[in-house]
Design an enzyme around this catalytic site. Structure first.
Site, PDB file in Angstrom:
ATOM      1  N   THR A 171      46.430  41.430  30.734  1.00 50.98           N
ATOM      2  CA  THR A 171      46.705  42.760  31.276  1.00 50.98           C
ATOM      3  C   THR A 171      47.866  43.402  30.517  1.00 50.98           C
ATOM      4  O   THR A 171      48.823  42.717  30.124  1.00 50.98           O
ATOM      5  CB  THR A 171      47.039  42.699  32.779  1.00 50.98           C
ATOM      6  OG1 THR A 171      47.680  43.913  33.171  1.00 50.98           O
ATOM      7  CG2 THR A 171      47.967  41.543  33.109  1.00 50.98           C
ATOM      8  N   SER A 206      54.848  41.924  38.637  1.00 54.17           N
ATOM      9  CA  SER A 206      54.454  41.289  39.900  1.00 54.17           C
ATOM     10  C   SER A 206      54.179  39.817  39.620  1.00 54.17           C
ATOM     11  O   SER A 206      54.054  39.398  38.461  1.00 54.17           O
ATOM     12  CB  SER A 206      53.193  41.937  40.478  1.00 54.17           C
ATOM     13  OG  SER A 206      52.037  41.480  39.783  1.00 54.17           O
ATOM     14  N   HIS A 209      51.020  39.566  37.645  1.00 50.72           N
ATOM     15  CA  HIS A 209      51.202  39.820  36.221  1.00 50.72           C
ATOM     16  C   HIS A 209      51.888  38.632  35.540  1.00 50.72           C
ATOM     17  O   HIS A 209      51.589  38.292  34.394  1.00 50.72           O
ATOM     18  CB  HIS A 209      52.009  41.105  36.007  1.00 50.72           C
ATOM     19  CG  HIS A 209      51.259  42.353  36.374  1.00 50.72           C
ATOM     20  ND1 HIS A 209      51.490  43.049  37.538  1.00 50.72           N
ATOM     21  CD2 HIS A 209      50.268  43.019  35.739  1.00 50.72           C
ATOM     22  CE1 HIS A 209      50.671  44.097  37.599  1.00 50.72           C
ATOM     23  NE2 HIS A 209      49.920  44.104  36.519  1.00 50.72           N
ATOM     24  N   LYS A 212      49.503  35.970  34.443  1.00 51.51           N
ATOM     25  CA  LYS A 212      48.830  36.291  33.188  1.00 51.51           C
ATOM     26  C   LYS A 212      49.742  36.003  31.988  1.00 51.51           C
ATOM     27  O   LYS A 212      49.267  35.605  30.916  1.00 51.51           O
ATOM     28  CB  LYS A 212      48.424  37.767  33.170  1.00 51.51           C
ATOM     29  CG  LYS A 212      47.379  38.140  34.215  1.00 51.51           C
ATOM     30  CD  LYS A 212      45.977  37.760  33.742  1.00 51.51           C
ATOM     31  CE  LYS A 212      44.916  38.479  34.560  1.00 51.51           C
ATOM     32  NZ  LYS A 212      43.551  38.199  34.094  1.00 51.51           N
TER      33      LYS A 212
END
Lengths: 453, 453
Positions: A171, A206, A209, A212
């Protein structure tokens, strides 16, 4: 994909091959993790339509999380078996399915050993930032599912098909909003008279995130040390409902989430415009991000799969086509909605997230364009089309799902999480510093009356 | 530590206080996660000796992992209860203990709620790179224990004592060996006419080191978004056996690992010299790292705890006192051992790890020195002392634990893991590219005959 037994064919869809020739393209074994999801299902159809052998893995966690929060997809989606049957009727191709969780290592290992994929497309992660911020339980579930799932995949590929290309959905949110240009995965740093090309520093917003970011580091290691090959697609925010294949049959439609947990900005704004809910801009709305059409997601994944990374290479593409601020999108939806007879308002809500609402943002996205990506840019026609489709499902929309509830700051999670905050009466977590709203906040964060773009 | 109720006392040991005054220092509540370990136990003693209220958490995983691999600490260590009793006899202070795992969120939450610590010192992680590289099971266990444990800690602190200072043991191995100077956690990057200070990019060399990178990112987020305060101690390789407190009573000694999984370079080299095993240099031995004495670990942790990070600050210290190459250490041990009548050889083993064996390395370590760290530099006396202590335990040393077995590359794990590779006859994984040893490799990686430093 290396090893000598595979060759490139077809200039239009250059596709590496191992198993069998189907029409002009030579088929490869494609394994799609999370193949029942918003992007996973259309991706499975696309690769199957191209004549590839497609197998999917899913544990229906997204459907289950919706059950848990009493929310649902805007679009009525068929069961996986019905989807697969419908696709077989239309295409003659059978998609194989394996039901199970990627964080169960033995299960995933058996699937990889059976499918022996040439390419794995890995969507099988908890994909929501608000979900990850709800509680310790949600945070742990997110990082465990995502990090351990990806670790299991690395080991299964290493064991059974070390030449397989891993295409991983990352992302753009991994980068955060640094004050310098965002490059594609790596940056050349000059420091004290020396220089090196190093992984781009990450400031994720977050715990989702962050998961990832962890995946990216783990996969980079697998490429550096084990010689695996992977492409990390740092994707922007996806919008859109239809792809060429999902539009063929109502049983093939993909899910479309508009709730505050799984819905994304533009999709949510269009739903809000249709039902007369104020468009939910968080804070000032200057938050700028990369966006792309779901059709371009499929294009990008296909480009990545058909142009595999080299052995040992951890390749990073920034996967978006345009940058917008949240407020720009809100105004775009508002203007288009007015043209089709709706009367949407734009409302600035106290930002439930902790993020900069005005910031520098410039991200590079050259690599996919250089490989042939032809963007579907966002325009009025797309918004009209989305509004039209959404109107068709209007009676399925639940107003209670729309307003933001999940908050980033401690002490505000429990209450806000359980309360059903009425739209336009959202209290708490105002002014971005965790303190209760002050008198005047409602004005400051209130409704916009003028039209604008 | 903020909040108004705590004040700084004592210029020599400036210590923030909340609970009660004990002598010249005012006591704080210290919670040590992993308090039964090599560093955790001496840290507990040190803080208790200073008059602080110390509680420790441990699940005895290190002892258990040794049981599983039929290895043991060189030093005979007492049970936790016996250690605690012995310390109470000597000091009059009772250390509280909580037996359980940090990756069990409810357990850790209850402990934090009961202790209400002013400072948490977090050592409770799987700490071995080779362990993490043995198999998928070991990799998953490592990242799950470390990442989820730290997540659980973040939430428990946020819930019960948001002003508490988290002191987290990181590792210099998070950085890898970049071609530029290694700064302390952050780097100012100038790029395309703009600049920003961003997290220093990480290139960790094992799945264990990756878990520490993930922890750093998660903790940074907790500070940025929740306003927690944390210090990440990126520690070099620790050597040494004794601290002031562990030397008081045989029941207070800390563990000392010399096996290929949990032992670290210099400690292992000294054991090898004592038992006549060739000193195990991996590859060329040009691998350069930061090192420090266990006494300096305690100093550094104490400095971090008594000079807490500010609310919202994620502070990073590089915690080492000197840089050495592996070969330099091998030669140092060889020379000192000869002076005390031993006859060690230095042997270059095929490197079981995937790492650069000659590289640029310069890491900054200014911050702890600026706060008053007075290093115990490595010298002959320390080596003599270690050799002497180790000789006292000579009959406890098991030769089979010493040779490297765990390999970083795929396909070499299982076999090498089960085989007991005899010293000097190490086959497989030679020449760093995963292929079997060629004729001549044994010569190239053979024994050194000359003395050198």
């Amino acid at each position: 994909m290396g090893g000598g037994e595979k060759i490139l064919v077809n200039a239009e869809h250059p596709c590496v091959c191992k198993t069998r020739r189907v029409g002009i393209v030579t088929a490869v074994q494609v394994l799609i993790l999370g193949g029942d999801g918003y992007l996973g299902w259309p991706t499975a159809l696309r690769f199957s339509a191209r004549g590839h052998d497609v197998a999917i893995v899913d544990n229906f966690s997204r459907r289950y999380w919706h059950l848990q929060q009493s929310t649902d997809s805007l679009t009525p989606i068929a069961s996986l078996e019905d989807r697969i049957s419908a696709w077989q009727e239309h295409s003659g191709h059978r998609i194989r399915s394996f039901i199970g969780s990627v964080d169960e290592g033995d299960f995933l290992d058996r699937v990889v050993a059976e499918v022996l994929p040439d390419v794995v497309i890995h969507y099988a992660e908890q994909p929501s930032a608000p979900f990850s911020m709800k509680s310790r339980h949600h945070a742990v579930l997110t990082q465990k599912t995502n990090v351990i799932g990806t670790l299991n995949l690395m080991f299964a590929i290493r064991e059974h098909v070390p030449d397989c290309h891993i295409v991983k959905l990352g992302t753009m949110g991994e980068y955060g909003t640094p004050n310098i240009d965002i490059e594609e995965g790596y940056i050349e740093i000059h420091h004290k008279g020396r220089s090196d090309v190093l992984p781009y520093p990450k400031l994720p917003g977050s715990l989702y995130h962050l998961s990832k970011v962890h995946d990216s580091h783990n996969l980079h290691f697998a490429c550096r040390v084990w010689g695996l090959r992977a492409t990390d697609l740092n994707q922007g925010v996806v919008y859109g409902i239809e792809t060429d294949e999902t539009a063929l049959d109502p049983r093939l439609v993909t899910r479309f989430d508009y709730d505050e947990v799984f819905g994304t900005a533009l999709n949510r704004f269009c739903v809000q415009a249709v039902i007369g809910h104020p468009i939910t801009v968080y804070g000032e709305g200057g938050q700028t991000r990369g966006f792309l059409n779901i059709r371009d997601t499929l294009q990008c994944v296909e480009i990545a799969a058909t142009h595999p990374a080299a052995p040992g290479e951890f390749r990073v593409f920034n996967q978006f086509t345009e940058q917008f601020s949240v407020l720009e999108l809100a105004h775009l939806v508002q203007r288009c909605a007015r043209e089709v007879g709706l009367e949407p308002t734009v409302r600035h809500y106290p930002n439930p997230r902790v993020e900069a609402e005005q910031h520098y943002y410039h991200a590079v996205n050259d690599k996919l364009l250089a490989l042939g990506l032809e963007p579907h840019y966002l325009g009025d026609e797309l918004i009209f089309s989305m509004l039209n489709v959404i109107r068709g499902y209007r009676d399925r929309i639940s107003l209670g799902e729309v307003a933001p509830k999940t908050r980033w700051r401690p002490g505000e999670l429990g209450a806000a999480d359980e309360e059903d905050v009425p739209a336009g009466a959202d209290a708490g977590a105002a002014n971005g510093n965790g303190s209760p709203p002050r008198p005047g906040d409602d004005d400051m964060l209130g409704e916009e009356t003028g039209a604008a773009v």
